[in-house]
Design an enzyme around this catalytic site. Structure first.
Site, PDB file in Angstrom:
ATOM      1  N   HIS A 226     -12.892  -4.623   4.023  1.00  5.14           N
ATOM      2  CA  HIS A 226     -11.774  -3.869   4.059  1.00  5.14           C
ATOM      3  C   HIS A 226     -10.901  -3.201   5.463  1.00  5.14           C
ATOM      4  O   HIS A 226      -9.780  -4.430   6.380  1.00  5.14           O
ATOM      5  CB  HIS A 226     -11.165  -3.482   3.209  1.00  5.14           C
TER       6      HIS A 226
ATOM      7  N   HIS B 193      -2.797   2.315   8.279  1.00  6.71           N
ATOM      8  CA  HIS B 193      -4.197   1.107   8.066  1.00  6.71           C
ATOM      9  C   HIS B 193      -3.851   0.295   8.832  1.00  6.71           C
ATOM     10  O   HIS B 193      -3.141  -0.459   8.621  1.00  6.71           O
ATOM     11  CB  HIS B 193      -3.787   0.621   6.688  1.00  6.71           C
TER      12      HIS B 193
ATOM     13  N   GLU C 224       1.263  -1.277   0.182  1.00  5.38           N
ATOM     14  CA  GLU C 224       0.057   0.076  -0.573  1.00  5.38           C
ATOM     15  C   GLU C 224       1.010   1.755  -0.225  1.00  5.38           C
ATOM     16  O   GLU C 224       0.727   2.393   0.396  1.00  5.38           O
ATOM     17  CB  GLU C 224      -0.687  -0.055   0.975  1.00  5.38           C
TER      18      GLU C 224
ATOM     19  N   HIS D   8      -7.251  -3.208   9.902  1.00  2.00           N
ATOM     20  CA  HIS D   8      -8.007  -3.590  10.140  1.00  2.00           C
ATOM     21  C   HIS D   8      -8.997  -4.671  10.464  1.00  2.00           C
ATOM     22  O   HIS D   8      -9.513  -5.379  11.465  1.00  2.00           O
ATOM     23  CB  HIS D   8      -7.562  -5.316   9.149  1.00  2.00           C
TER      24      HIS D   8
ATOM     25  N   GLU E 282     -18.248  11.286  21.702  1.00  3.03           N
ATOM     26  CA  GLU E 282     -17.012  12.069  21.119  1.00  3.03           C
ATOM     27  C   GLU E 282     -16.819  12.152  19.601  1.00  3.03           C
ATOM     28  O   GLU E 282     -15.809  13.276  19.424  1.00  3.03           O
ATOM     29  CB  GLU E 282     -15.688  11.426  22.214  1.00  3.03           C
TER      30      GLU E 282
HETATM   31  O1  2HA Z   1      -0.093  -4.795   3.898  1.00  2.00           O
HETATM   32  O2  2HA Z   1      -3.082  -4.745   4.646  1.00  2.00           O
HETATM   33  O3  2HA Z   1      -4.377  -3.807   2.559  1.00  2.00           O
HETATM   34  C1  2HA Z   1      -1.480  -5.689   3.521  1.00  2.00           C
HETATM   35  C2  2HA Z   1      -2.510  -4.918   3.769  1.00  2.00           C
HETATM   36  C3  2HA Z   1      -3.162  -5.348   2.493  1.00  2.00           C
HETATM   37 ZN    ZN Z   2      -5.086  -3.825   4.329  1.00  2.00          ZN
END
Ligand code: 2HA
Ligand code: ZN
Length: 273
Positions: free
Chosen positions: A212, A141, A117, A143, A171
């Site tokens: 995602h 980033h 990414e 998940h 909040e």
């Molecule tokens: O790096 O999260 O979006 C692995 C991920 C891809």
């Molecule tokens: Zn990811």
């Protein structure tokens, strides 16, 4: 100062570990990048003397980031190894004069490359460099499970997600009065999702990737962890409350959102009211 003793390196490793402890980074899921200050980049050059890798294509063009140094996690690397095995799990790279190539200075040992990414991270950094006058340095980033679950419940629009989060935790409007952006499902790691995300980063610091995960931008590691945690917590409350069936009655109303904004002295994004 040694690379591992630099405060930014410690902050980078701590955020990765905190995300792992939260359960946001299964397998190689999630990634992190940090734009070094001029002084930090100068220290890297002084300590290491020369780059450890050759110029390599980014497969994206980020001319405004020419000459910048980034700390970034490794592709296929696990966030849980950032603290355990730093020189392998992440690295420090320099962007060339054209903004189309990078080379490694430190870490990413045994031929490692930055996260898949990286194009999204760099496009977001480029936008934030411009819109925040250089204040934002961290793109994160992850998940987080409840936020991802919410992408199966709500329509994929900025308004649906902003209102769902604002209305469920007092909040939220205080922390992100500008709202959140939503990228519909797309193939990750490629140009189009990087472009779509960075376009939304002009208006927001939080961008949902449907089915995602989540991208956040902030001035430091604390801020990014805080944004990720706040959105995920609100999403969890929403999922739990909605599962009980009695949601609508008790959600925070528009007049109450306006009242918080007035009393706290900030402006809510009118297009979501
Ligand atoms: O790096 O999260 O979006 C692995 C991920 C891809
Ligand atoms: Zn990811």
């Amino acid at each position: 100062m040694k690379i591992l003793d630099m405060p930014c390196t410690k902050g980078f490793m701590q955020l990765a570990q905190d995300g792992v402890d939260k359960g946001w980074h299964e397998m190689n899921g999630g990634n992190l990048s940090y734009r070094l200050t001029k002084d930090e980049a100068a220290n890297v050059k002084k300590v290491l003397k020369k780059a450890s890798g050759d110029w390599t294509d980014i497969c994206e063009s980020v001319p405004k980031l020419a000459g910048e140094f980034f700390m970034v996690t490794r592709t296929t690397g696990y966030m849980r190894n950032v603290m355990r095995n730093p020189e392998n799990a992440f690295g420090i790279v320099e962007i060339d004069k054209t903004g189309t190539k990078y080379r490694t200075w430190w870490g990413l040992s045994n031929g490692g490359r930055p996260t898949s990414e990286f194009p999204s991270h760099l496009k977001n950094h480029e936008v934030k460099l411009e819109t925040t006058g250089g204040e934002h340095r961290v793109i994160y980033h992850a998940h987080p499970v409840n936020l991802i679950a919410l992408t199966f419940v709500l329509p994929p629009t900025d308004k649906a997600f902003t209102r769902a989060l604002w209305e469920i935790m007092t909040e939220c409007p205080v922390i992100f009065p500008e709202g959140v952006g939503v990228v519909p499902w797309m193939v990750p790691g490629k140009g189009p999702i990087a472009t779509a995300t960075s376009k939304l980063m002009r208006d927001y610091n939080i961008v949902v990737w449907v089915h995602h995960g989540l991208f956040v931008s902030g001035k430091d590691f604390d801020r990014c962890f805080g944004l990720m945690e706040t959105v995920e917590k609100a999403a969890e409350i929403r999922i739990r409350a909605q599962s009980s069936g009695a949601m609508k009655k008790s959600a925070i109303q528009v007049r109450q959102l306006r009242q918080i904004a007035k009393d706290f002295g900030f402006t809510l994004n009118e297009k979501f009211l």
